[in-house]
Scaffold this motif. Structure first.
Motif, PDB file in Angstrom:
ATOM      1  N   THR A   1      44.938  34.725 101.814  1.00 21.50           N
ATOM      2  CA  THR A   1      44.196  34.598 100.537  1.00 21.50           C
ATOM      3  C   THR A   1      43.340  35.659 100.170  1.00 21.50           C
ATOM      4  OG1 THR A   1      44.495  32.103 100.977  1.00 21.50           O
ATOM      5  CG2 THR A   1      42.853  32.708  98.856  1.00 21.50           C
ATOM      6  N   GLY A   2      42.601  36.060 101.040  1.00 24.39           N
ATOM      7  CA  GLY A   2      41.618  37.113 100.659  1.00 24.39           C
ATOM      8  C   GLY A   2      42.157  38.477 100.568  1.00 24.39           C
ATOM      9  N   TYR A   3      43.080  38.645 101.369  1.00 27.44           N
ATOM     10  CA  TYR A   3      44.130  39.725 101.520  1.00 27.44           C
ATOM     11  C   TYR A   3      44.621  40.050  99.940  1.00 27.44           C
ATOM     12  CZ  TYR A   3      47.977  42.908 102.175  1.00 27.44           C
ATOM     13  OH  TYR A   3      48.957  44.236 101.853  1.00 27.44           O
ATOM     14  N   HIS A   4      45.267  38.927  99.446  1.00 24.39           N
ATOM     15  CA  HIS A   4      46.002  39.051  98.254  1.00 24.39           C
ATOM     16  C   HIS A   4      44.915  39.097  96.940  1.00 24.39           C
ATOM     17  CE1 HIS A   4      49.967  38.934  99.413  1.00 24.39           C
ATOM     18  NE2 HIS A   4      49.625  37.755 100.143  1.00 24.39           N
ATOM     19  N   THR A   5      43.790  38.498  97.032  1.00 27.54           N
ATOM     20  CA  THR A   5      42.487  38.723  96.264  1.00 27.54           C
ATOM     21  C   THR A   5      42.164  40.137  96.110  1.00 27.54           C
ATOM     22  OG1 THR A   5      42.011  36.412  96.657  1.00 27.54           O
ATOM     23  CG2 THR A   5      40.545  37.690  95.407  1.00 27.54           C
ATOM     24  N   LEU A   6      42.043  40.618  97.234  1.00 22.32           N
ATOM     25  CA  LEU A   6      41.938  41.981  97.479  1.00 22.32           C
ATOM     26  C   LEU A   6      42.664  43.233  96.807  1.00 22.32           C
ATOM     27  CD1 LEU A   6      39.789  44.350  98.521  1.00 22.32           C
ATOM     28  CD2 LEU A   6      40.853  44.340 100.596  1.00 22.32           C
ATOM     29  N   VAL A   7      43.974  42.845  96.956  1.00 23.31           N
ATOM     30  CA  VAL A   7      45.048  43.758  96.737  1.00 23.31           C
ATOM     31  C   VAL A   7      45.273  43.505  95.230  1.00 23.31           C
ATOM     32  CG1 VAL A   7      47.603  44.211  96.876  1.00 23.31           C
ATOM     33  CG2 VAL A   7      46.235  43.855  98.835  1.00 23.31           C
ATOM     34  N   ASP A   8      45.383  42.248  94.624  1.00 21.36           N
ATOM     35  CA  ASP A   8      45.242  42.162  93.218  1.00 21.36           C
ATOM     36  C   ASP A   8      44.287  42.778  92.455  1.00 21.36           C
ATOM     37  OD1 ASP A   8      47.325  40.702  93.131  1.00 21.36           O
ATOM     38  OD2 ASP A   8      46.438  38.821  92.853  1.00 21.36           O
ATOM     39  N   ARG A   9      42.982  42.767  92.777  1.00 18.90           N
ATOM     40  CA  ARG A   9      41.712  43.316  92.511  1.00 18.90           C
ATOM     41  C   ARG A   9      42.144  44.981  92.349  1.00 18.90           C
ATOM     42  NH1 ARG A   9      36.215  42.671  92.694  1.00 18.90           N
ATOM     43  NH2 ARG A   9      35.843  44.226  91.182  1.00 18.90           N
ATOM     44  N   LEU A  10      42.432  45.444  93.454  1.00 17.97           N
ATOM     45  CA  LEU A  10      42.738  47.160  93.652  1.00 17.97           C
ATOM     46  C   LEU A  10      44.141  47.377  92.606  1.00 17.97           C
ATOM     47  CD1 LEU A  10      42.457  47.390  97.371  1.00 17.97           C
ATOM     48  CD2 LEU A  10      40.617  47.969  95.663  1.00 17.97           C
ATOM     49  N   HIS A  11      44.875  46.470  92.536  1.00 19.64           N
ATOM     50  CA  HIS A  11      46.109  46.923  91.639  1.00 19.64           C
ATOM     51  C   HIS A  11      45.755  46.910  90.333  1.00 19.64           C
ATOM     52  CE1 HIS A  11      50.097  47.240  90.842  1.00 19.64           C
ATOM     53  NE2 HIS A  11      50.105  46.291  89.905  1.00 19.64           N
ATOM     54  N   ARG A  12      44.796  45.946  89.852  1.00 19.30           N
ATOM     55  CA  ARG A  12      44.428  45.857  88.477  1.00 19.30           C
ATOM     56  C   ARG A  12      43.461  47.014  88.166  1.00 19.30           C
ATOM     57  NH1 ARG A  12      40.952  41.271  87.626  1.00 19.30           N
ATOM     58  NH2 ARG A  12      41.877  40.228  89.593  1.00 19.30           N
ATOM     59  N   ALA A  13      42.732  47.534  89.171  1.00 20.02           N
ATOM     60  CA  ALA A  13      41.908  48.999  88.984  1.00 20.02           C
ATOM     61  C   ALA A  13      42.813  50.180  89.110  1.00 20.02           C
ATOM     62  CB  ALA A  13      40.765  48.886  89.967  1.00 20.02           C
ATOM     63  N   GLY A  14      44.127  49.935  89.800  1.00 21.01           N
ATOM     64  CA  GLY A  14      44.974  51.041  89.646  1.00 21.01           C
ATOM     65  C   GLY A  14      44.488  51.806  90.869  1.00 21.01           C
ATOM     66  N   VAL A  15      43.805  51.504  91.799  1.00 17.07           N
ATOM     67  CA  VAL A  15      43.359  52.410  93.190  1.00 17.07           C
ATOM     68  C   VAL A  15      43.710  51.646  94.337  1.00 17.07           C
ATOM     69  CG1 VAL A  15      41.522  53.504  91.957  1.00 17.07           C
ATOM     70  CG2 VAL A  15      41.215  51.274  93.171  1.00 17.07           C
ATOM     71  N   SER A  16      43.931  52.374  95.613  1.00 18.62           N
ATOM     72  CA  SER A  16      44.113  51.980  96.791  1.00 18.62           C
ATOM     73  C   SER A  16      42.767  51.614  97.343  1.00 18.62           C
ATOM     74  CB  SER A  16      44.801  53.179  97.587  1.00 18.62           C
ATOM     75  OG  SER A  16      43.737  54.085  97.963  1.00 18.62           O
ATOM     76  N   TYR A  17      42.853  50.847  98.618  1.00 19.08           N
ATOM     77  CA  TYR A  17      41.530  50.478  99.240  1.00 19.08           C
ATOM     78  C   TYR A  17      40.480  51.738  99.246  1.00 19.08           C
ATOM     79  CZ  TYR A  17      37.750  48.504 101.917  1.00 19.08           C
ATOM     80  OH  TYR A  17      36.726  48.205 102.582  1.00 19.08           O
ATOM     81  N   ASP A  18      41.173  52.852  99.965  1.00 19.40           N
ATOM     82  CA  ASP A  18      40.593  54.022 100.120  1.00 19.40           C
ATOM     83  C   ASP A  18      39.995  54.715  99.111  1.00 19.40           C
ATOM     84  OD1 ASP A  18      41.345  53.654 102.764  1.00 19.40           O
ATOM     85  OD2 ASP A  18      42.353  55.420 103.164  1.00 19.40           O
ATOM     86  N   GLU A  19      40.766  54.725  98.005  1.00 19.70           N
ATOM     87  CA  GLU A  19      40.309  55.289  96.550  1.00 19.70           C
ATOM     88  C   GLU A  19      38.981  54.591  96.002  1.00 19.70           C
ATOM     89  OE1 GLU A  19      44.398  57.343  94.924  1.00 19.70           O
ATOM     90  OE2 GLU A  19      43.614  55.273  94.495  1.00 19.70           O
ATOM     91  N   PHE A  20      39.086  53.145  96.454  1.00 17.88           N
ATOM     92  CA  PHE A  20      37.999  52.639  95.879  1.00 17.88           C
ATOM     93  C   PHE A  20      36.688  52.506  96.634  1.00 17.88           C
ATOM     94  CE2 PHE A  20      35.665  48.306  96.496  1.00 17.88           C
ATOM     95  CZ  PHE A  20      35.302  47.921  95.133  1.00 17.88           C
ATOM     96  N   VAL A  21      36.841  52.704  97.939  1.00 15.34           N
ATOM     97  CA  VAL A  21      35.699  52.961  98.954  1.00 15.34           C
ATOM     98  C   VAL A  21      35.165  54.342  98.562  1.00 15.34           C
ATOM     99  CG1 VAL A  21      35.422  53.803 101.483  1.00 15.34           C
ATOM    100  CG2 VAL A  21      36.760  51.700 100.884  1.00 15.34           C
ATOM    101  N   PHE A  22      35.968  55.381  98.274  1.00 16.15           N
ATOM    102  CA  PHE A  22      34.982  56.556  98.030  1.00 16.15           C
ATOM    103  C   PHE A  22      34.690  56.871  96.464  1.00 16.15           C
ATOM    104  CE2 PHE A  22      37.453  57.820 102.025  1.00 16.15           C
ATOM    105  CZ  PHE A  22      36.212  58.138 102.565  1.00 16.15           C
ATOM    106  N   ALA A  23      34.885  55.711  95.794  1.00 14.99           N
ATOM    107  CA  ALA A  23      34.624  55.779  94.446  1.00 14.99           C
ATOM    108  C   ALA A  23      33.143  55.086  94.378  1.00 14.99           C
ATOM    109  CB  ALA A  23      35.320  55.186  93.270  1.00 14.99           C
ATOM    110  N   LEU A  24      32.608  54.266  95.488  1.00 17.40           N
ATOM    111  CA  LEU A  24      31.606  53.475  95.459  1.00 17.40           C
ATOM    112  C   LEU A  24      30.225  54.558  95.319  1.00 17.40           C
ATOM    113  CD1 LEU A  24      32.388  50.676  97.839  1.00 17.40           C
ATOM    114  CD2 LEU A  24      32.207  50.557  95.398  1.00 17.40           C
TER     115      LEU A  24
END
Ligand SMILES: Cc1cc2nc3c(=O)[nH]c(=O)nc-3n(C[C@H](O)[C@H](O)[C@H](O)COP(=O)(O)O)c2cc1C
Length: 164
Positions: A141-164
């Motif tokens: 559940t947590g994984y899909h919530t995270l992946v959905d969030r990233l998908h909507r933002a159009g980024v990978s987790y790594d890209e998200f991490v470096f944009a912080l």
């Protein structure tokens, strides 16, 4: 319980076997986590897992590194006395001569407080999504919530991490 920080020029290092059992921990790891070397070698890496970490983040992390790719992740850890500390981890697989993964290696730096505030808000959302579920179901559940969030933002987790 107190938050621990470590110096900007320090790196927390550990290595694990392919199943996540610790085979090496440097001095900084032992000092910040509050363990002796003999207490961590051979133990699963979740000995420093903090209960506030969403399961879904570890699902993504393991999926990435098992596929032979590197992974950057913000992780909240728990020291032996219950203190907590945030790290920005870079985890990489090591390959044997036959191409199979023989170990994993994690280098961690102390993250900027502004980045921690943002990632803590996301992780609180993931924990809320996981609430009331156990083990693999919570991770899924947590994984899909995270992946959905990233998908909507159009980024990978790594890209998200470096944009912080
Ligand atoms: C090289 C490497 C480093 C890791 N570092 C940490 C860490 O610092 N903190 C942590 O909680 N989990 C870390 N993990 C993930 C753990 O193996 C584990 O998946 C996680 O603690 C969640 O525990 P669980 O799978 O029992 O729920 C690491 C895994 C690897 C392969």
């Amino acid at each position: 319980m107190a938050e621990r920080r470590f110096d900007r020029d320090e790196i927390i290092v550990s290595k694990t076997d392919p199943t996540g059992r610790i085979i090496y921990a440097n001095e900084v790891f032992l000092r910040v986590a509050g363990y002796r070397e003999r207490e961590v070698i051979g133990r699963p890496h979740n000995i420093i897992r903090h209960p506030d970490m969403p399961h879904g983040v570890f699902r993504l992390l393991w999926q990435t590194i098992r596929r032979g790719r590197e992974c950057f992740a913000y992780v909240l850890n728990r020291a032996a006395n219950g203190d907590h500390y945030w790290v920005l981890a870079h985890i990489t697989p090591t390959f044997g001569t036959d191409g199979t993964i023989i170990s994993f290696h994690s280098n961690r730096r102390c993250p900027r407080p502004q980045a921690v505030a943002k990632i803590a808000a996301l992780y609180a959302e993931l924990r809320a999504a996981e609430a009331g579920r156990e083990g693999p179901e919570a991770a899924e559940t947590g994984y899909h919530t995270l992946v959905d969030r990233l998908h909507r933002a159009g980024v990978s987790y790594d890209e998200f991490v470096f944009a912080l």
